[in-house]
Scaffold this active site. Structure first.
Site, short mmCIF file in Angstrom:
data_model
loop_
_atom_site.label_atom_id
_atom_site.label_comp_id
_atom_site.label_asym_id
_atom_site.label_seq_id
_atom_site.Cartn_x
_atom_site.Cartn_y
_atom_site.Cartn_z
N LYS A 172 0.85 -1.20 0.00
CA LYS A 172 0.00 0.00 0.00
C LYS A 172 0.88 1.25 0.00
CE LYS A 172 -1.98 2.89 2.97
NZ LYS A 172 -2.00 4.08 2.10
N GLU A 175 -1.65 7.40 -0.21
CA GLU A 175 -2.72 7.79 -1.14
C GLU A 175 -2.25 8.93 -2.05
OE1 GLU A 175 -4.59 8.87 2.46
OE2 GLU A 175 -5.18 10.83 1.73
N GLY A 226 5.18 8.13 9.69
CA GLY A 226 5.36 9.03 10.82
C GLY A 226 5.22 8.30 12.16
N THR A 229 1.48 7.58 13.47
CA THR A 229 0.87 6.43 12.79
C THR A 229 1.58 5.14 13.18
OG1 THR A 229 0.76 7.96 10.92
CG2 THR A 229 -0.10 5.77 10.55
N GLY A 230 2.90 5.21 13.30
CA GLY A 230 3.67 4.01 13.66
C GLY A 230 3.24 3.44 14.99
N GLU A 247 9.84 1.82 10.46
CA GLU A 247 10.83 2.85 10.11
C GLU A 247 10.13 4.18 10.24
OE1 GLU A 247 13.97 2.33 9.43
OE2 GLU A 247 13.82 0.15 9.39
N CYS A 281 13.53 11.24 5.81
CA CYS A 281 13.50 10.88 7.24
C CYS A 281 14.83 11.14 7.90
CB CYS A 281 13.11 9.42 7.39
SG CYS A 281 14.08 8.31 6.37
N GLU A 382 10.19 16.75 14.31
CA GLU A 382 10.48 16.57 12.89
C GLU A 382 9.59 17.51 12.08
OE1 GLU A 382 8.98 13.00 10.92
OE2 GLU A 382 11.00 12.71 10.12
P1 NDP Z 1 2.22 8.58 7.56
O1 NDP Z 1 2.56 7.94 8.85
O2 NDP Z 1 1.15 9.58 7.53
O3 NDP Z 1 1.80 7.48 6.48
C1 NDP Z 1 2.62 6.39 6.14
C2 NDP Z 1 1.74 5.32 5.48
O4 NDP Z 1 0.85 4.79 6.47
C3 NDP Z 1 0.87 5.86 4.35
O5 NDP Z 1 0.75 4.87 3.36
C4 NDP Z 1 -0.44 6.07 5.08
O6 NDP Z 1 -1.54 6.08 4.21
C5 NDP Z 1 -0.48 4.87 6.00
N1 NDP Z 1 -1.38 4.98 7.12
C6 NDP Z 1 -1.96 6.08 7.66
N2 NDP Z 1 -2.76 5.73 8.70
C7 NDP Z 1 -2.69 4.38 8.83
C8 NDP Z 1 -3.27 3.41 9.71
N3 NDP Z 1 -4.10 3.76 10.68
N4 NDP Z 1 -2.96 2.12 9.55
C9 NDP Z 1 -2.09 1.74 8.59
N5 NDP Z 1 -1.53 2.58 7.70
C10 NDP Z 1 -1.80 3.89 7.83
O7 NDP Z 1 3.59 9.15 7.01
P2 NDP Z 1 3.80 10.06 5.74
O8 NDP Z 1 3.27 9.38 4.52
O9 NDP Z 1 3.33 11.41 6.09
O10 NDP Z 1 5.40 10.02 5.61
C11 NDP Z 1 6.22 10.87 6.29
C12 NDP Z 1 6.83 10.18 7.50
O11 NDP Z 1 7.54 9.02 7.12
C13 NDP Z 1 7.86 11.06 8.19
O12 NDP Z 1 7.63 11.09 9.58
C14 NDP Z 1 9.19 10.37 7.90
O13 NDP Z 1 10.17 10.60 8.85
C15 NDP Z 1 8.80 8.95 7.79
N6 NDP Z 1 9.78 8.22 6.99
C16 NDP Z 1 10.67 7.40 7.63
C17 NDP Z 1 11.66 6.74 6.91
C18 NDP Z 1 12.65 5.84 7.59
O14 NDP Z 1 13.36 5.12 6.91
N7 NDP Z 1 12.73 5.82 8.91
C19 NDP Z 1 11.78 6.91 5.47
C20 NDP Z 1 10.79 7.79 4.89
C21 NDP Z 1 9.83 8.42 5.65
P3 NDP Z 1 -2.09 7.44 3.57
O15 NDP Z 1 -0.96 8.38 3.41
O16 NDP Z 1 -2.62 6.99 2.25
O17 NDP Z 1 -3.15 7.93 4.49
#
Ligand code: NDP
Length: 488
Positions: A172, A175, A226, A229-230, A247, A281, A382
């Site tokens: 996935k 979006e 993020g 969400t994590g 991650e 990140c 961040e």
């Molecule tokens: P999000 O946490 O918002 O989203 C990440 C993914 O999780 C998206 O596909 C999102 O879907 C999905 N998601 C959202 N809610 C849920 C849920 N309840 N259950 C399961 N999946 C869900 O992060 P961002 O997309 O905003 O990305 C930015 C973040 O990613 C930053 O904090 C960055 O630091 C981190 N990151 C970390 C990396 C690493 O290697 N440590 C590398 C790259 C980024 P949707 O967006 O479609 O709602």
């Protein structure tokens, strides 16, 4: 239009299509099918039965490795199209997109190499009638949930070890960025992959991501995104003790001592903070400069950052593209304004650009905040945009203590001409990756991941493969006999 890929074929449904927006222009450039909960369940069921019938997990690893090589070859063949899609998805420059493709290809080839060569370990025991063999087996159905900043790269980091280990997957993307993920599945569709082994669902975290995390038929969730969400993913996965790899974010210190090569350190401080408009990140968004060098360093940094050319990722002259969305730009700006209100001094940027040709896209000027200290939210949180905060430090012990005083622990760098000091600081920093006199390189064989709240588990390297493997001990007694334990 972008569809779903379930059980070996492309599917659509009658839900409302989600518009896909080019961050460089603000224009809608495509539409994506939004998976329903039923679609997600169908994708999980396809992955479940493809795993349970053993057609993939019992395949010779060499054949699974061939699929990764085929995917790498497809990316190389179609690299111009893939780069165009990645730039449309994310706004990054075409050169950055090409670099992501090269990295993705390298990771696919790396896992093709080590995945095919993994041998079970036999342990010699003192009793000759017993053999004890430890094998690695696939975990099962893996949900691969990716963020919007590196849609192609992040997916290949997960998909390559998952598939070569014999798992089946449901991917996935965010979006906001479905384009290159869809393209990757078109390339997979060309290869000799049994139906159901690799599935794609598009749509929002709620309900699509949530359904993947909650389903009892998913054995592992690999999530990049993020922190908030994590944590939610970890909580939800705990309900059925699902394996989770996370991650998450970072607030990464880039530490410069006064004896560093100033030209190299300034130049790398720019790439650390402003590559992909800081939406990385591991961005070096927290710059810490030793006091005697501080003012000269800041002057040089601001001078160079002011010259960064903003623009559409398709324009050859562009050095920095937009951020992902208008909402995200507002969020970045909110952080900056709050930082200024809390006492930071705005040395550069701090607003969207005025240029007429940049008004459609989601641009934000390279921003430098100085006079920062550890207590400011802008230093602790961040921001994920083109914003760097600068702090001054006096001693090695002090900078290490301050750099470690954060909930994050993803990555960072130390700049110094003193090799002993570099080693000592690298050892003391509580980070998953430390660069010495460099910033940002990732290597397929070098594990990537975070200490503390930056995540759990590792991607890349051998541990990146282990994440997708269960370990099994098979003990075989060739001369069975009563034990006598309960005699008499
Ligand atoms: P999000 O946490 O918002 O989203 C990440 C993914 O999780 C998206 O596909 C999102 O879907 C999905 N998601 C959202 N809610 C849920 C849920 N309840 N259950 C399961 N999946 C869900 O992060 P961002 O997309 O905003 O990305 C930015 C973040 O990613 C930053 O904090 C960055 O630091 C981190 N990151 C970390 C990396 C690493 O290697 N440590 C590398 C790259 C980024 P949707 O967006 O479609 O709602």
């Amino acid at each position: 239009m972008r569809g779903l890929y379930i059980d070996g074929s492309w599917r659509t449904n009658d839900t409302e299509r989600r518009p896909v927006t080019d961050p460089g222009t603000g224009e809608v450039i495509d539409r994506a099918v939004e998976a329903s909960v039923g679609d997600v369940r169908a994708a999980i069921a396809a992955a479940r039965s493809a795993f349970d019938d053993g057609g993939w997990s019992y395949t010779d690893p060499a054949r699974r490795a061939e699929v990764l090589r085929g995917l790498a070859a497809g990316l190389v063949r179609d690299r111009d199209e893939v780069a165009r899609l990645e730039t449309l998805d994310t706004g990054k420059t075409v050169a950055e997109s090409h670099a992501d493709i090269e990295d993705s290809v390298a990771v696919l080839r790396y896992y093709a190499e080590i995945g095919a060569g993994e041998a079970p370990g036999a342990i010699a025991l003192p009793r000759p009638s017993v053999t004890s063999i430890v094998t690695r087996e696939p975990v099962g159905v893996c949900a691969l949930i990716c963020p919007w900043n590196y849609p192609l790269l992040q997916l290949t980091w997960k998909l390559a070890p998952a598939l070569v280990a014999g798992n089946t997957i449901v991917a996935k993307p965010s979006e906001l960025t479905p384009l290159t993920t869809s393209k990757l599945f078109e390339l997979l569709d060309e290869l000799d992959l049994p139906a159901g082994v690799a599935n794609l669902v598009l749509g929002a975290g709620q309900p699509v991501g949530h359904e993947l995390v909650a389903s009892p038929d998913v054995d592992l969730v690999s999530f990049t995104g993020g922190l908030v969400t994590g944590k939610m993913v970890m909580r939800e996965a705990a309900v059925n003790v699902k394996r989770v790899a996370l991650e998450l974010g970072g607030k990464n210190p880039n530490i410069v001592f006064a004896d560093a090569d100033i030209d190299a350190a300034v130049d790398n401080a720019l790439t650390a903070a402003f590559v992909h408009a800081g939406q990385v990140c591991s961005a070096g968004a927290r710059l810490m400069v030793e006091a005697p060098l501080h003012d000269r360093f800041v002057d040089a940094l601001v001078d160079r950052a002011a010259k960064i050319r903003l623009g559409n990722g398709f324009d050859d002259a562009t050095q920095m593209g937009p951020v992902i969305s208008a909402a995200h730009r507002d969020k970045v700006d909110g952080h900056v304004q709050r930082g200024v209100a809390e006492g930071a001094t705005l040395a550069l940027g701090g607003r969207p650009p005025d240029d007429d040709h940049l008004q459609g896209g989601f641009f934000y000027l390279p921003t430098v905040l100085v006079d920062c200290d550890d207590d400011l939210n802008v230093v602790r949180e961040e921001i994920f945009g083109p914003v760097v905060t600068v702090e001054r430090f006096a001693t090695e012990d002090e900078v290490v203590r301050r750099a470690n005083a954060t909930i994050y622990g993803l990555a960072g760098a130390v700049w110094t001409a003193d090799a002993d000091r570099a080693r000592a600081v690298a050892r003391a920093l509580r980070l998953g990756t430390v660069w010495i006199n460099d910033y940002h390189p990732y290597l397929p064989h070098a594990e990537w991941g975070g200490f503390k709240q930056s995540g759990s588990g590792r991607e890349l390297g051998r541990l990146g493969l282990e994440e997708y493997c269960e370990t099994k001990h098979v003990y075989r007694n060739e001369s069975p006999a009563p034990t006598g334990w309960f005699d008499g």
